[in-house]
Design a protein around this motif. Structure first.
Motif, PDB file in Angstrom:
ATOM      1  N   THR A   1      18.819  -5.068 -46.349  1.00 31.88           N
ATOM      2  CA  THR A   1      17.827  -4.087 -46.761  1.00 31.88           C
ATOM      3  C   THR A   1      16.529  -4.231 -45.979  1.00 31.88           C
ATOM      4  OG1 THR A   1      17.054  -5.534 -48.516  1.00 31.88           O
ATOM      5  CG2 THR A   1      18.750  -3.918 -49.090  1.00 31.88           C
ATOM      6  N   GLN A   2      16.339  -5.357 -45.303  1.00 30.14           N
ATOM      7  CA  GLN A   2      15.135  -5.570 -44.518  1.00 30.14           C
ATOM      8  C   GLN A   2      15.258  -4.831 -43.191  1.00 30.14           C
ATOM      9  OE1 GLN A   2      14.895  -9.771 -44.123  1.00 30.14           O
ATOM     10  NE2 GLN A   2      14.292 -10.115 -46.248  1.00 30.14           N
ATOM     11  N   PRO A   3      14.131  -4.301 -42.670  1.00 28.38           N
ATOM     12  CA  PRO A   3      14.203  -3.614 -41.383  1.00 28.38           C
ATOM     13  C   PRO A   3      14.516  -4.598 -40.256  1.00 28.38           C
ATOM     14  CG  PRO A   3      11.926  -3.853 -42.078  1.00 28.38           C
ATOM     15  CD  PRO A   3      12.786  -4.305 -43.227  1.00 28.38           C
ATOM     16  N   PRO A   4      15.239  -4.153 -39.223  1.00 33.44           N
ATOM     17  CA  PRO A   4      15.562  -5.067 -38.125  1.00 33.44           C
ATOM     18  C   PRO A   4      14.322  -5.426 -37.308  1.00 33.44           C
ATOM     19  CG  PRO A   4      16.252  -2.848 -37.607  1.00 33.44           C
ATOM     20  CD  PRO A   4      15.790  -2.821 -39.028  1.00 33.44           C
ATOM     21  N   ILE A   5      14.374  -6.589 -36.695  1.00 30.35           N
ATOM     22  CA  ILE A   5      13.262  -7.058 -35.863  1.00 30.35           C
ATOM     23  C   ILE A   5      13.421  -6.450 -34.476  1.00 30.35           C
ATOM     24  CG2 ILE A   5      12.183  -9.084 -34.831  1.00 30.35           C
ATOM     25  CD1 ILE A   5      13.181 -10.667 -37.244  1.00 30.35           C
ATOM     26  N   ARG A   6      12.366  -5.851 -33.974  1.00 27.69           N
ATOM     27  CA  ARG A   6      12.407  -5.238 -32.649  1.00 27.69           C
ATOM     28  C   ARG A   6      11.483  -5.998 -31.712  1.00 27.69           C
ATOM     29  NH1 ARG A   6      12.164   0.997 -34.652  1.00 27.69           N
ATOM     30  NH2 ARG A   6      14.267   1.024 -35.505  1.00 27.69           N
ATOM     31  N   LEU A   7      11.953  -6.234 -30.507  1.00 25.61           N
ATOM     32  CA  LEU A   7      11.202  -6.956 -29.503  1.00 25.61           C
ATOM     33  C   LEU A   7      10.670  -5.959 -28.489  1.00 25.61           C
ATOM     34  CD1 LEU A   7      10.342  -9.676 -28.311  1.00 25.61           C
ATOM     35  CD2 LEU A   7      12.464  -9.687 -27.023  1.00 25.61           C
ATOM     36  N   VAL A   8       9.354  -5.967 -28.289  1.00 29.24           N
ATOM     37  CA  VAL A   8       8.722  -5.062 -27.337  1.00 29.24           C
ATOM     38  C   VAL A   8       8.159  -5.903 -26.199  1.00 29.24           C
ATOM     39  CG1 VAL A   8       6.912  -3.338 -27.002  1.00 29.24           C
ATOM     40  CG2 VAL A   8       8.153  -3.443 -29.172  1.00 29.24           C
ATOM     41  N   VAL A   9       8.543  -5.563 -24.969  1.00 33.68           N
ATOM     42  CA  VAL A   9       8.077  -6.294 -23.801  1.00 33.68           C
ATOM     43  C   VAL A   9       7.122  -5.398 -23.034  1.00 33.68           C
ATOM     44  CG1 VAL A   9       8.757  -7.413 -21.653  1.00 33.68           C
ATOM     45  CG2 VAL A   9      10.232  -7.569 -23.664  1.00 33.68           C
ATOM     46  N   MET A  10       5.924  -5.901 -22.780  1.00 29.31           N
ATOM     47  CA  MET A  10       4.920  -5.127 -22.051  1.00 29.31           C
ATOM     48  C   MET A  10       4.899  -5.598 -20.596  1.00 29.31           C
ATOM     49  SD  MET A  10       3.527  -3.248 -24.462  1.00 29.31           S
ATOM     50  CE  MET A  10       1.945  -2.760 -23.860  1.00 29.31           C
ATOM     51  N   GLN A  11       4.879  -4.649 -19.673  1.00 37.52           N
ATOM     52  CA  GLN A  11       4.772  -4.971 -18.254  1.00 37.52           C
ATOM     53  C   GLN A  11       3.502  -4.339 -17.710  1.00 37.52           C
ATOM     54  OE1 GLN A  11       8.270  -3.635 -16.281  1.00 37.52           O
ATOM     55  NE2 GLN A  11       9.475  -5.415 -16.881  1.00 37.52           N
ATOM     56  N   GLN A  12       2.843  -5.078 -16.834  1.00 36.39           N
ATOM     57  CA  GLN A  12       1.628  -4.551 -16.214  1.00 36.39           C
ATOM     58  C   GLN A  12       1.915  -4.291 -14.737  1.00 36.39           C
ATOM     59  OE1 GLN A  12      -1.371  -7.459 -16.956  1.00 36.39           O
ATOM     60  NE2 GLN A  12      -1.589  -6.907 -19.120  1.00 36.39           N
TER      61      GLN A  12
END
Length: 75
Positions: free
Chosen positions: A54-65
């Protein structure tokens, strides 16, 4: 004719040690089966468990410069 086996005291101590560990392992496994391996007493009632999905999934966001090719260009 008498037949007996003389056991070295060190060997006897080793046999006793191994036998005691086997007995402890059997007691643990039997208690694990009886108490459902979660430490809960089966004679008591507990609140229903909340399912984990029931918990929302963990999402990984990678930032590139910058642009990806500028770092590796040979100058």
């Amino acid at each position: 004719m008498e037949f007996y086996l003389e056991i070295d005291p060190v060997t006897l101590n080793l046999i006793i040690l191994v036998a005691s560990y086997v007995i402890l392992l059997l007691v643990f496994l039997i208690s694990c089966v009886l108490y459902d391996c979660r430490g809960k007493d089966p004679s008591k009632e507990y609140a229903p468990e909340v399912p984990a999905d029931t918990q929302p999934p963990i999402r990984l966001v990678v930032m590139q410069q910058g642009s990806p090719g500028t770092r590796w260009t040979k100058g």
